[in-house]
Design an enzyme around this catalytic site. Structure first.
Site, short mmCIF file in Angstrom:
data_model
loop_
_atom_site.label_atom_id
_atom_site.label_comp_id
_atom_site.label_asym_id
_atom_site.label_seq_id
_atom_site.Cartn_x
_atom_site.Cartn_y
_atom_site.Cartn_z
CD GLU A 1 -18.53 3.32 2.07
OE1 GLU A 1 -19.41 3.92 2.72
OE2 GLU A 1 -18.23 3.62 0.92
CB ALA B 1 -23.37 8.04 5.35
CD GLU C 1 -23.27 2.68 0.18
OE1 GLU C 1 -23.41 1.52 -0.27
OE2 GLU C 1 -22.38 2.99 0.98
N GLY D 1 -21.65 3.29 4.89
CA GLY D 1 -20.51 3.89 5.57
C GLY D 1 -20.02 3.06 6.76
N1 CAA Z 1 -29.04 6.95 8.70
C1 CAA Z 1 -29.89 7.53 9.55
N2 CAA Z 1 -30.71 6.84 10.36
C2 CAA Z 1 -30.66 5.50 10.29
C3 CAA Z 1 -29.81 4.82 9.43
C4 CAA Z 1 -28.94 5.60 8.61
N3 CAA Z 1 -28.06 5.05 7.76
N4 CAA Z 1 -30.00 3.48 9.56
C5 CAA Z 1 -30.95 3.34 10.50
N5 CAA Z 1 -31.35 4.55 10.94
C6 CAA Z 1 -32.39 4.85 11.95
C7 CAA Z 1 -33.78 4.59 11.40
O1 CAA Z 1 -34.24 5.70 10.66
C8 CAA Z 1 -34.56 4.38 12.68
O2 CAA Z 1 -34.80 5.64 13.26
P1 CAA Z 1 -36.30 6.05 13.74
O3 CAA Z 1 -36.59 5.10 14.88
O4 CAA Z 1 -36.17 7.47 14.18
O5 CAA Z 1 -37.20 5.81 12.57
C9 CAA Z 1 -33.55 3.66 13.59
O6 CAA Z 1 -32.26 3.94 13.03
C10 CAA Z 1 -33.74 2.16 13.61
O7 CAA Z 1 -33.73 1.68 12.27
P2 CAA Z 1 -34.87 0.74 11.66
O8 CAA Z 1 -36.16 1.00 12.31
O9 CAA Z 1 -34.80 0.87 10.17
O10 CAA Z 1 -34.31 -0.69 12.13
P3 CAA Z 1 -34.57 -2.09 11.43
O11 CAA Z 1 -34.09 -3.13 12.39
O12 CAA Z 1 -35.97 -2.20 10.94
O13 CAA Z 1 -33.63 -2.11 10.14
C11 CAA Z 1 -31.57 -1.71 8.94
C12 CAA Z 1 -32.22 -2.10 10.30
C13 CAA Z 1 -31.76 -2.86 7.93
C14 CAA Z 1 -30.07 -1.55 9.22
C15 CAA Z 1 -32.20 -0.43 8.40
O14 CAA Z 1 -32.17 0.55 9.43
C16 CAA Z 1 -31.52 0.15 7.20
O15 CAA Z 1 -31.67 -0.35 6.10
N6 CAA Z 1 -30.74 1.25 7.38
C17 CAA Z 1 -30.11 1.98 6.30
C18 CAA Z 1 -28.92 1.21 5.73
C19 CAA Z 1 -28.33 1.98 4.59
O16 CAA Z 1 -28.95 2.20 3.56
N7 CAA Z 1 -27.05 2.39 4.74
C20 CAA Z 1 -26.35 3.15 3.74
C21 CAA Z 1 -26.45 4.63 4.01
S1 CAA Z 1 -25.78 5.63 2.70
C22 CAA Z 1 -24.11 5.55 2.94
O17 CAA Z 1 -23.62 4.98 3.88
C23 CAA Z 1 -23.30 6.27 1.90
C24 CAA Z 1 -21.85 6.00 1.94
O18 CAA Z 1 -21.25 5.34 1.10
C25 CAA Z 1 -21.02 6.53 3.00
#
Ligand code: CAA
Length: 260
Positions: A114, A66, A134, A111
């Site tokens: 999911e 998400a 999360e 998400g």
């Molecule tokens: N939401 C918004 N933006 C996201 C995102 C997310 N879930 N995941 C990645 N991005 C964005 C980053 O902010 C970044 O944007 P900027 O260039 O503007 O900073 C871009 O995508 C590239 O990401 P990274 O620079 O972080 O890429 P990476 O290769 O270093 O890492 C990753 C990849 C491990 C997937 C890392 O991006 C990450 O950990 N993302 C978040 C994963 C996460 O926590 N997901 C759960 C979200 S909460 C949820 O989903 C609730 C639910 O149950 C529905």
């Protein structure tokens, strides 16, 4: 139809839906839900379309969750008032009765994992990574992760994934029963589209009822599920496609389906 956050195309009887926010690793925001709701409704309403594939743009991510940026400033009361995330189950999953496959390329986190689990099954690329991270954000899954992951891979592994936020690679995901198959990234879309075309070549009502039957196994007791299965089997015996399918077998030819 054009959308802001996804792309759709039809190839024969298969609809391909591509999440298209590569700069945000295809993070799922409110607009993605609106676009997917509309795309799945169009797929469901179009009698020429019999199976769908959903994938992510780029090679890095199916969807990284998400949209954290959208959620970070949102007041708690709004999450509750909007029944945030409810639309994923009510508008995407429940209203889509035709089969659809998730072709997971790269990260399927939060998400993203999911959404993949909402599909009828998952085909994963060899670089796919699944997780429910999360907890690291101070929250928990909200689009079905704690429920569907537990049903898919069992309590011990699901609990470990949710409590540690660790990622599972494609090989482990296949071994655990989360995904149907793992293929090289270069072959993923082709493989998923061919699999979808095979499903689309089946009698359509039988495909829908096979889907409903397997899903029933997750939602009811064995006794109730067995009754539901027999009733759906019995309903299918009344279809023109059953008469055609059995006649075609006896006459040693391919069946021609009417979806009736
Ligand atoms: N939401 C918004 N933006 C996201 C995102 C997310 N879930 N995941 C990645 N991005 C964005 C980053 O902010 C970044 O944007 P900027 O260039 O503007 O900073 C871009 O995508 C590239 O990401 P990274 O620079 O972080 O890429 P990476 O290769 O270093 O890492 C990753 C990849 C491990 C997937 C890392 O991006 C990450 O950990 N993302 C978040 C994963 C996460 O926590 N997901 C759960 C979200 S909460 C949820 O989903 C609730 C639910 O149950 C529905």
């Amino acid at each position: 139809m054009t959308y802001e956050t996804i792309e759709t195309e039809t190839r024969g009887a298969v609809t391909l839906i591509t999440l298209n926010r590569p700069k945000a690793l295809n993070a799922l925001n409110t607009q993605v839900l609106a676009d997917l709701t509309s795309a799945f409704a169009a797929f469901e309403a179009d009698d020429s379309q019999l199976c769908a594939v959903i994938t992510g743009s780029g090679e890095k991510a199916f969807a990284a969750g998400a949209d954290i940026k959208e959620m970070s400033e949102k007041p708690a009361a709004d999450f509750y008032k909007e029944d945030f995330f409810a639309g994923w189950t009510s508008d995407v999953v429940k209203k889509t009765r035709k089969p659809w496959i998730a072709a997971v390329n790269g990260f399927a986190l939060g998400g993203g994992c999911e959404l993949a689990m909402m599909a009828d099954f998952i085909i994963a690329s060899d670089n796919a990574k699944f997780g429910q991270p999360e907890i690291k954000l101070g929250v928990a899954p909200g689009m079905g992760g704690s429920q569907r992951l537990t049903r898919a891979i069992g309590k011990s592994k699901a609990m470990e994934m949710c409590l540690t936020g660790r990622m599972m690679d494609a090989e482990e995901a296949e071994r655990s029963g989360l995904v149907a198959r793992v293929v090289p990234l270069a072959d993923l879309l082709d493989d998923a589209m061919k699999t979808a075309a095979t499903i689309a070549s089946m009698p359509p009502l039988a495909a829908m009822m096979n889907k409903e039957m397997v899903n029933t196994a997750f939602e009811t007791t064995l006794d109730q599920g067995l009754i539901a299965e027999r009733r759906m089997f019995q309903v299918l015996t009344s279809t023109e496609d059953k008469a055609e399918g059995m006649a075609a077998f006896v006459e040693k030819r391919e069946g021609k389906w009417k979806g009736r």
